[in-house]
Design a protein around this motif. Sequence first.
Motif, short mmCIF file in Angstrom:
data_model
loop_
_atom_site.label_atom_id
_atom_site.label_comp_id
_atom_site.label_asym_id
_atom_site.label_seq_id
_atom_site.Cartn_x
_atom_site.Cartn_y
_atom_site.Cartn_z
N ARG A 22 0.84 -1.21 0.00
CA ARG A 22 0.00 0.00 0.00
C ARG A 22 0.87 1.25 0.00
O ARG A 22 0.61 2.20 -0.74
CB ARG A 22 -0.92 -0.04 1.22
CG ARG A 22 -1.86 1.11 1.34
CD ARG A 22 -3.20 0.81 0.69
NE ARG A 22 -4.08 1.93 0.83
CZ ARG A 22 -5.03 2.04 1.73
NH1 ARG A 22 -5.26 1.06 2.57
NH2 ARG A 22 -5.78 3.11 1.79
N TYR A 25 2.51 1.70 -3.35
CA TYR A 25 1.57 2.28 -4.31
C TYR A 25 1.37 3.77 -4.04
O TYR A 25 1.46 4.59 -4.96
CB TYR A 25 0.22 1.54 -4.23
CG TYR A 25 -0.83 2.15 -5.10
CD1 TYR A 25 -0.86 1.89 -6.46
CD2 TYR A 25 -1.79 3.01 -4.56
CE1 TYR A 25 -1.83 2.47 -7.27
CE2 TYR A 25 -2.76 3.59 -5.36
CZ TYR A 25 -2.77 3.32 -6.71
OH TYR A 25 -3.72 3.90 -7.51
N GLU A 26 1.11 4.14 -2.77
CA GLU A 26 0.86 5.54 -2.41
C GLU A 26 2.06 6.43 -2.76
O GLU A 26 1.89 7.55 -3.21
CB GLU A 26 0.55 5.68 -0.92
CG GLU A 26 -0.76 5.07 -0.48
CD GLU A 26 -1.97 5.85 -0.94
OE1 GLU A 26 -1.87 7.08 -1.14
OE2 GLU A 26 -3.03 5.23 -1.09
N ALA A 106 3.07 9.46 2.18
CA ALA A 106 2.78 8.10 1.70
C ALA A 106 2.55 7.15 2.87
O ALA A 106 1.61 6.35 2.86
CB ALA A 106 3.93 7.59 0.82
N ALA A 109 -0.61 8.36 5.36
CA ALA A 109 -1.93 8.09 4.79
C ALA A 109 -2.37 6.67 5.13
O ALA A 109 -3.53 6.43 5.50
CB ALA A 109 -1.91 8.30 3.27
N VAL A 110 -1.45 5.74 5.04
CA VAL A 110 -1.74 4.34 5.38
C VAL A 110 -1.94 4.19 6.89
O VAL A 110 -2.85 3.50 7.35
CB VAL A 110 -0.63 3.41 4.85
CG1 VAL A 110 -0.87 1.97 5.30
CG2 VAL A 110 -0.55 3.49 3.33
#
Length: 144
Positions: A22, A25-26, A106, A109-110
């Motif tokens: 994740r 990707y971010e 990044a 956010a996760v």
Amino acid sequence: MLPLPEQDTSRADMTFLQMVERVRYEGAYPTRQRAEDVIHAVLAALGRQLTGDERVDLAARLPAEVSSDLTGQETGRQPLTGWGFVKDLAARAGGTPATARWDAGAVLAVIGHLAGPGLLDRILTQLPPGYALLFGRAELIQAA
């Protein structure tokens, strides 16, 4: 209408590999290793700022492979603003403030997703100004 209960804090709802993918990707990182390195650096930096129950509760929601990155840090003597956090991350990682801001966004956010809205509100209340945007939230300020 009754409020929904907080999510279970006894375990993460994301595996470490899912978290890495994740964040990869971010952040549009080219390799899994780069994403892992960024996760470890950002969580260590956050661990120097976060204290108390919020720190413990967040660690419980993280995959075991990275929860110690958060809890294994001594908290800073002086709390850093969001911008100070980014500059400190850049200095410790040997990068620029721009790349540190990207990395923080990044990962956080996760982390915000894993924390859930209630815990994230508590975390943002504890931290100095400037962190909400790093977590992907608008930061509202009081009118003078």
